[in-house]
Write a protein that holds these residues in place. Structure first.
Motif, PDB file in Angstrom:
ATOM      1  N   GLU A 114     105.635  21.433 -15.431  1.00 41.09           N
ATOM      2  CA  GLU A 114     105.408  20.088 -15.946  1.00 41.09           C
ATOM      3  C   GLU A 114     103.910  19.789 -15.924  1.00 41.09           C
ATOM      4  O   GLU A 114     103.263  19.930 -14.885  1.00 41.09           O
ATOM      5  CB  GLU A 114     106.166  19.052 -15.121  1.00 41.09           C
ATOM      6  N   SER A 116     100.954  16.966 -16.649  1.00 38.47           N
ATOM      7  CA  SER A 116     100.708  15.531 -16.785  1.00 38.47           C
ATOM      8  C   SER A 116      99.410  15.281 -17.549  1.00 38.47           C
ATOM      9  O   SER A 116      98.536  16.145 -17.628  1.00 38.47           O
ATOM     10  CB  SER A 116     100.620  14.874 -15.403  1.00 38.47           C
ATOM     11  N   LYS A 117      99.290  14.091 -18.058  1.00 42.11           N
ATOM     12  CA  LYS A 117      98.116  13.730 -18.844  1.00 42.11           C
ATOM     13  C   LYS A 117      96.864  13.574 -17.983  1.00 42.11           C
ATOM     14  O   LYS A 117      95.747  13.559 -18.498  1.00 42.11           O
ATOM     15  CB  LYS A 117      98.373  12.433 -19.606  1.00 42.11           C
ATOM     16  N   ASP A 118      97.050  13.446 -16.674  1.00 39.76           N
ATOM     17  CA  ASP A 118      95.901  13.245 -15.788  1.00 39.76           C
ATOM     18  C   ASP A 118      95.254  14.550 -15.351  1.00 39.76           C
ATOM     19  O   ASP A 118      94.412  14.576 -14.449  1.00 39.76           O
ATOM     20  CB  ASP A 118      96.307  12.432 -14.558  1.00 39.76           C
ATOM     21  N   ALA A 121      99.443  19.422 -12.779  1.00 34.55           N
ATOM     22  CA  ALA A 121     100.688  20.072 -13.197  1.00 34.55           C
ATOM     23  C   ALA A 121     101.448  20.562 -11.980  1.00 34.55           C
ATOM     24  O   ALA A 121     100.882  20.688 -10.883  1.00 34.55           O
ATOM     25  CB  ALA A 121     100.390  21.231 -14.137  1.00 34.55           C
TER      26      ALA A 121
END
Length: 230
Positions: A114, A116-118, A121
């Motif tokens: 997964e 993430s946009k930040d 992962a």
């Protein structure tokens, strides 16, 4: 017609943007998977490649790496022995025993990545080991060792007494090496007869925006995850 063209233009622009974002996400996901696999491959092998390329210093020298690293396991086991008192035969037996830890990890797999946009992962990995190293510290192993040493002392009482009377230093060295052989034999038997283990772990990763690469920042749940025999 102009309205139609405008709608089509907006649609195409939106689609292209979506495709671009999807492509970026897919690339990150692939990079996370590649980094995770590379990290685990180094841990699982005797590779001289620097783990710090794929993980923080804390992770590279942390409990997870130590637990699954064959050299680290061997070092921990031999730390209590005094090599000045070991015979050549005992050193050879010790080296042979430590070789059991090579290829400790039989296989591993990475899944559930997964991103993430930040710029962080996570990845889930399962690791299968060829035996359960924790049996060394089990009560059963301790009992077997105590019983074997007690039996050794009983069976060799007269010989040991005579050796101490002749040369206490050599007597202690012989007893020390004899007991090492006993312990190694029991440990080897316990390890090789134990079930293989499967551990589930979660790896956290962060992206280095300057190099456009990912690195492992944390590993959790490996000692609390459900372990099962295969």
């Amino acid at each position: 017609m102009k309205i139609y063209n405008k709608v089509i233009s907006i649609f195409l622009a939106t689609s292209l943007t979506a495709l671009t974002l999807a492509g970026c996400g897919s690339q990150d996901k692939n990079q996370v998977e590649e980094t995770t696999n590379k990290f685990l491959s180094i841990v699982a092998s005797d590779s001289d490649e620097d783990l710090n390329t794929y993980a923080t210093t804390e992770v590279a020298g942390g409990d997870f790496v130590q637990f699954f690293d064959a050299d680290a396991l061997a070092d921990k086991f031999t730390a209590g022995f005094s090599y000045s008192e070991l015979s050549d035969e005992s050193i050879a037996e010790l080296d042979e025993f430590c070789s059991i830890f090579s290829d400790f990890i039989e296989s591993y797999s990475v899944s559930n990545i997964e991103v993430s946009k930040d710029g962080t992962a996570t990845a889930i990995a399962t690791i299968k080991t060829k035996f359960n190293v924790e049996v060394i510290q089990s009560d059963e192993s301790s009992t077997k060792i105590n019983e074997a040493i007690e039996s050794y002392n009983t069976d060799n009482a007269e010989e040991i007494k005579a050796l101490y009377a002749e040369d206490s230093e050599n007597a202690e060295k012989k007893v020390y090496n004899d007991m090492i052989a006993i312990i190694l034999e029991i440990y080897e038997e316990e390890l090789l007869s134990s079930d293989s283990m499967t551990y589930a772990i979660t790896l956290s990763l962060e992206k280095n925006t300057e190099t456009d690469t990912w690195y492992v920042t944390n590993i959790t749940n490996y000692d609390d995850a459900e372990a099962s025999s295969n």
